[in-house]
Scaffold this motif. Structure first.
Motif, PDB file in Angstrom:
ATOM      1  N   SER A  30      -9.392  -0.664   4.992  1.00  9.19           N
ATOM      2  CA  SER A  30      -8.484   0.099   5.487  1.00  9.19           C
ATOM      3  C   SER A  30      -8.915   1.946   5.798  1.00  9.19           C
ATOM      4  O   SER A  30      -8.347   2.069   5.890  1.00  9.19           O
ATOM      5  CB  SER A  30      -8.315  -0.289   4.224  1.00  9.19           C
ATOM      6  N   LEU A  31     -10.142   1.234   5.390  1.00  7.49           N
ATOM      7  CA  LEU A  31     -10.962   2.880   5.673  1.00  7.49           C
ATOM      8  C   LEU A  31     -11.960   3.178   6.746  1.00  7.49           C
ATOM      9  O   LEU A  31     -12.940   3.385   7.279  1.00  7.49           O
ATOM     10  CB  LEU A  31     -12.018   3.474   4.028  1.00  7.49           C
ATOM     11  N   GLU A  70      -7.589  -4.933  -2.550  1.00  5.33           N
ATOM     12  CA  GLU A  70      -8.669  -4.767  -1.271  1.00  5.33           C
ATOM     13  C   GLU A  70      -9.619  -2.975  -1.330  1.00  5.33           C
ATOM     14  O   GLU A  70      -9.729  -2.511  -2.310  1.00  5.33           O
ATOM     15  CB  GLU A  70      -7.405  -4.330  -0.261  1.00  5.33           C
ATOM     16  N   LYS A 116       0.858   3.339   1.927  1.00  6.45           N
ATOM     17  CA  LYS A 116       1.560   4.278   3.495  1.00  6.45           C
ATOM     18  C   LYS A 116       2.766   4.094   3.233  1.00  6.45           C
ATOM     19  O   LYS A 116       3.455   4.334   4.271  1.00  6.45           O
ATOM     20  CB  LYS A 116       0.932   2.806   4.337  1.00  6.45           C
ATOM     21  N   PHE A 139      -2.360   8.970  10.355  1.00  9.11           N
ATOM     22  CA  PHE A 139      -2.516  10.269   8.927  1.00  9.11           C
ATOM     23  C   PHE A 139      -2.343  11.133   8.923  1.00  9.11           C
ATOM     24  O   PHE A 139      -1.973  12.169   8.351  1.00  9.11           O
ATOM     25  CB  PHE A 139      -4.169   9.899   8.848  1.00  9.11           C
ATOM     26  N   ASN A 152      -2.266  -1.502   6.966  1.00  8.80           N
ATOM     27  CA  ASN A 152      -1.497  -1.116   6.286  1.00  8.80           C
ATOM     28  C   ASN A 152      -0.317   0.173   6.686  1.00  8.80           C
ATOM     29  O   ASN A 152       0.579  -0.425   5.953  1.00  8.80           O
ATOM     30  CB  ASN A 152      -2.668  -1.302   4.992  1.00  8.80           C
ATOM     31  N   GLY A 161      -8.225  10.912   5.701  1.00  7.74           N
ATOM     32  CA  GLY A 161      -7.584  11.755   4.734  1.00  7.74           C
ATOM     33  C   GLY A 161      -6.211  12.564   3.901  1.00  7.74           C
ATOM     34  O   GLY A 161      -5.681  13.543   4.090  1.00  7.74           O
ATOM     35  N   GLY A 162      -4.963  11.264   5.284  1.00  5.46           N
ATOM     36  CA  GLY A 162      -4.000  11.547   4.881  1.00  5.46           C
ATOM     37  C   GLY A 162      -3.456  11.658   3.439  1.00  5.46           C
ATOM     38  O   GLY A 162      -3.156  12.485   2.781  1.00  5.46           O
ATOM     39  N   LEU A 163      -3.899   9.947   2.723  1.00  2.16           N
ATOM     40  CA  LEU A 163      -3.640  10.021   1.241  1.00  2.16           C
ATOM     41  C   LEU A 163      -4.449  11.616   0.488  1.00  2.16           C
ATOM     42  O   LEU A 163      -3.993  12.310   0.367  1.00  2.16           O
ATOM     43  CB  LEU A 163      -3.851   8.886   0.944  1.00  2.16           C
ATOM     44  N   SER A 178      -5.110   1.882  -4.480  1.00  4.69           N
ATOM     45  CA  SER A 178      -3.965   2.494  -2.735  1.00  4.69           C
ATOM     46  C   SER A 178      -3.654   1.083  -2.403  1.00  4.69           C
ATOM     47  O   SER A 178      -2.982   1.332  -0.904  1.00  4.69           O
ATOM     48  CB  SER A 178      -4.912   2.848  -1.849  1.00  4.69           C
ATOM     49  N   GLY A 179      -4.350  -0.078  -2.502  1.00  3.09           N
ATOM     50  CA  GLY A 179      -3.456  -0.796  -1.207  1.00  3.09           C
ATOM     51  C   GLY A 179      -4.057  -2.584  -2.421  1.00  3.09           C
ATOM     52  O   GLY A 179      -5.434  -2.002  -2.953  1.00  3.09           O
ATOM     53  N   SER A 202       0.664  -0.870  -0.109  1.00  4.20           N
ATOM     54  CA  SER A 202       0.065  -0.446  -0.065  1.00  4.20           C
ATOM     55  C   SER A 202       0.978   1.341   0.214  1.00  4.20           C
ATOM     56  O   SER A 202       1.999   1.083   0.483  1.00  4.20           O
ATOM     57  CB  SER A 202      -1.046  -0.083   0.929  1.00  4.20           C
ATOM     58  N   PRO A 208      -8.656   7.403  -2.757  1.00  3.55           N
ATOM     59  CA  PRO A 208      -9.947   7.042  -1.364  1.00  3.55           C
ATOM     60  C   PRO A 208      -9.197   8.016  -0.149  1.00  3.55           C
ATOM     61  O   PRO A 208      -8.342   8.420   0.071  1.00  3.55           O
ATOM     62  CB  PRO A 208      -8.901   4.851  -1.194  1.00  3.55           C
ATOM     63  N   LEU A 209     -10.548   7.987   0.048  1.00  4.65           N
ATOM     64  CA  LEU A 209     -10.442   8.738   1.618  1.00  4.65           C
ATOM     65  C   LEU A 209     -11.267   8.326   3.451  1.00  4.65           C
ATOM     66  O   LEU A 209     -11.920   7.323   3.088  1.00  4.65           O
ATOM     67  CB  LEU A 209     -11.379  10.268   1.464  1.00  4.65           C
ATOM     68  N   SER A 210      -9.709   7.881   4.010  1.00  7.52           N
ATOM     69  CA  SER A 210     -10.451   7.285   5.476  1.00  7.52           C
ATOM     70  C   SER A 210     -10.216   8.892   6.683  1.00  7.52           C
ATOM     71  O   SER A 210     -10.780   9.721   6.564  1.00  7.52           O
ATOM     72  CB  SER A 210      -9.603   5.977   5.434  1.00  7.52           C
TER      73      SER A 210
HETATM   74  C1  LIG Z   1      -4.535   3.879   5.048  1.00  8.41           C
HETATM   75  C2  LIG Z   1      -5.311   3.637   3.342  1.00  8.41           C
HETATM   76  C3  LIG Z   1      -6.468   4.537   2.634  1.00  8.41           C
HETATM   77  C4  LIG Z   1      -7.129   5.898   3.777  1.00  8.41           C
HETATM   78  O1  LIG Z   1      -5.747   6.472   3.555  1.00  8.41           O
HETATM   79  P1  LIG Z   1      -6.173   7.711   4.932  1.00  8.41           P
HETATM   80  O2  LIG Z   1      -4.765   8.224   4.431  1.00  8.41           O
HETATM   81  O3  LIG Z   1      -6.507   7.383   6.099  1.00  8.41           O
HETATM   82  O4  LIG Z   1      -7.031   8.096   4.477  1.00  8.41           O
HETATM   83  C5  LIG Z   1      -7.098   3.755   0.687  1.00  8.41           C
HETATM   84  N1  LIG Z   1      -6.635   2.793   0.892  1.00  8.41           N
HETATM   85  C6  LIG Z   1      -5.507   2.064   1.743  1.00  8.41           C
HETATM   86  C7  LIG Z   1      -5.297   0.338   1.152  1.00  8.41           C
HETATM   87  C8  LIG Z   1      -5.307   2.274   2.852  1.00  8.41           C
HETATM   88  O5  LIG Z   1      -4.228   1.097   3.509  1.00  8.41           O
END
Ligand SMILES: *Cc1c(COP(=O)(O)O)cnc(C)c1O
Length: 333
Positions: free
Chosen positions: A236-237, A283, A57, A152, A84, A185-187, A309-310, A55, A181-183
């Motif tokens: 992962s989100l 994933e 990360k 993040f 991740n 929000g670091g990415l 993203s992963g 990923s 992809p948003l969880s």
């Molecule tokens: C962590 C993660 C995200 C989301 O990233 P954030 O920075 O938390 O928004 C998306 N996809 C994968 C595979 C991740 O591991």
């Protein structure tokens, strides 16, 4: 835009790119003929799921560890992680002569836990939410002097993730819309600073699942709010954004053009398309961009870049999704 200075600037991302060069992969980008035809504009897939540790990360983790002093590295690093980030930090710490301790909730799939142990990290499983795992991190920082590298909400982590955005603009200069992809929000924050810094006209859209989307709920409320954590294909989100969020909430509020939510069935369809058509194992969290395009939820006048993203999915779960079994939500078997 709020007009206030954001905690991570394009210069920080250029510095991160120089710092992590040679330690992370520059991942390829490929055009998807099928998706381009379907959407009516060129669609490019950024194959970041091929990154070392599976990923993106790793970018933030390596940048954060390399930004520590020698003395801090010797004390060891610690984080709460849905998988991740823990895996990336374990790898980054070992590569740079440190040791990582990873705290995670019991909802994290077993394949991710064992992989983190294999990478040489100490693992602590605690509670049923990211927030409870975070309390254990705080304790280890206070009582054992470990250095926290959060998943993040940290400028060096955001800057590291942003290096992906620089690659996107270099690889597809004509890009119009980036799907992220948003969880926590670091990415999304890092990529938005990079692509908008290099090309202000680019739209950046955050994508997340309907079930337990903490950043979406927080953006709607105008402040970080807690959400109930629910099992999702996009595990992962999952997790909160932290009620004392310092970095990513404001950045996502100021920089994201839109946030789009995906159902479990749509995420499953995204994973199936990735595998059956693009020949990529991703994933659930990484399938949200393809899912949104297939669901007709994205409008773009120009080329779209989708960040995959992963790929750290349990292969038995992946097989079930490929077979069309619905795993979570109201239609689950
Ligand atoms: C962590 C993660 C995200 C989301 O990233 P954030 O920075 O938390 O928004 C998306 N996809 C994968 C595979 C991740 O591991």
């Amino acid at each position: 835009m709020s007009g206030k200075t954001l905690p991570v600037q394009l210069d920080d991302i250029h510095a991160a790119a120089a710092r992590i060069e040679g330690r992370v992969l520059r991942t390829p980008i490929v055009e998807s003929a099928m998706l381009s035809e379907r959407v009516g504009v060129p669609v490019h897939l950024k194959l970041e799921h091929h990154q070392t540790t599976g990923s993106f990360k790793l970018r933030g983790a390596v940048n954060a560890v390399l930004s520590l002093s020698v003395e801090e590295r010797a004390r060891g690093v610690v984080a709460a992680s849905t998988g991740n980030h823990g895996r990336a930090l374990a790898f980054a710490a070992r590569a740079e002569g440190s040791v990582a301790t990873i705290c995670m909730s019991s909802l994290v799939p077993e394949n991710k836990v064992s992989e983190i142990r294999r990478l040489g990290a100490r693992v602590r499983i605690i509670g049923r939410s990211q927030d409870e795992a975070q309390e254990e991190v705080d304790r280890l920082v206070a009582e054992e002097g470990l250095v926290m590298v959060p998943p993040f909400d940290h400028p060096a982590v955001v800057a590291g993730q942003g290096t992906l955005g620089i690659e996107v603009v270099e690889q597809v200069p004509e890009v119009d819309t980036v799907l992220v992809p948003l969880s926590g929000g670091g990415l999304a924050a890092g990529v938005a600073v990079a692509v908008k810094g290099l090309k202000p006209s680019v739209r950046v859209v955050g994508l997340t699942m309907e079930r337990g989307a903490a950043m979406k709920a927080s953006l709607d409320a105008g402040r970080p709010v807690p959400v109930e954590e629910l099992p999702s294909l996009a595990d992962s989100l999952g997790g909160g954004i932290g009620l004392d969020n310092r970095v990513t909430f404001a950045m996502c509020r100021d920089l994201l053009d839109d946030v789009v939510l995906l159902s479990e069935a749509e995420i499953a369809a995204g994973m199936r398309h990735a595998y059956a058509v693009e020949r990529e194992v991703v994933e659930g969290a990484a399938a949200v961009g393809i899912a949104a395009l297939l669901a007709g939820k994205i409008e773009s006048r120009g080329p779209v870049v989708v960040i995959l993203s992963g790929r750290n999915v349990d292969m038995e779960q992946h097989r079930r999704v490929m077979n069309g079994e619905i795993i979570y939500g109201k239609d689950a078997a």
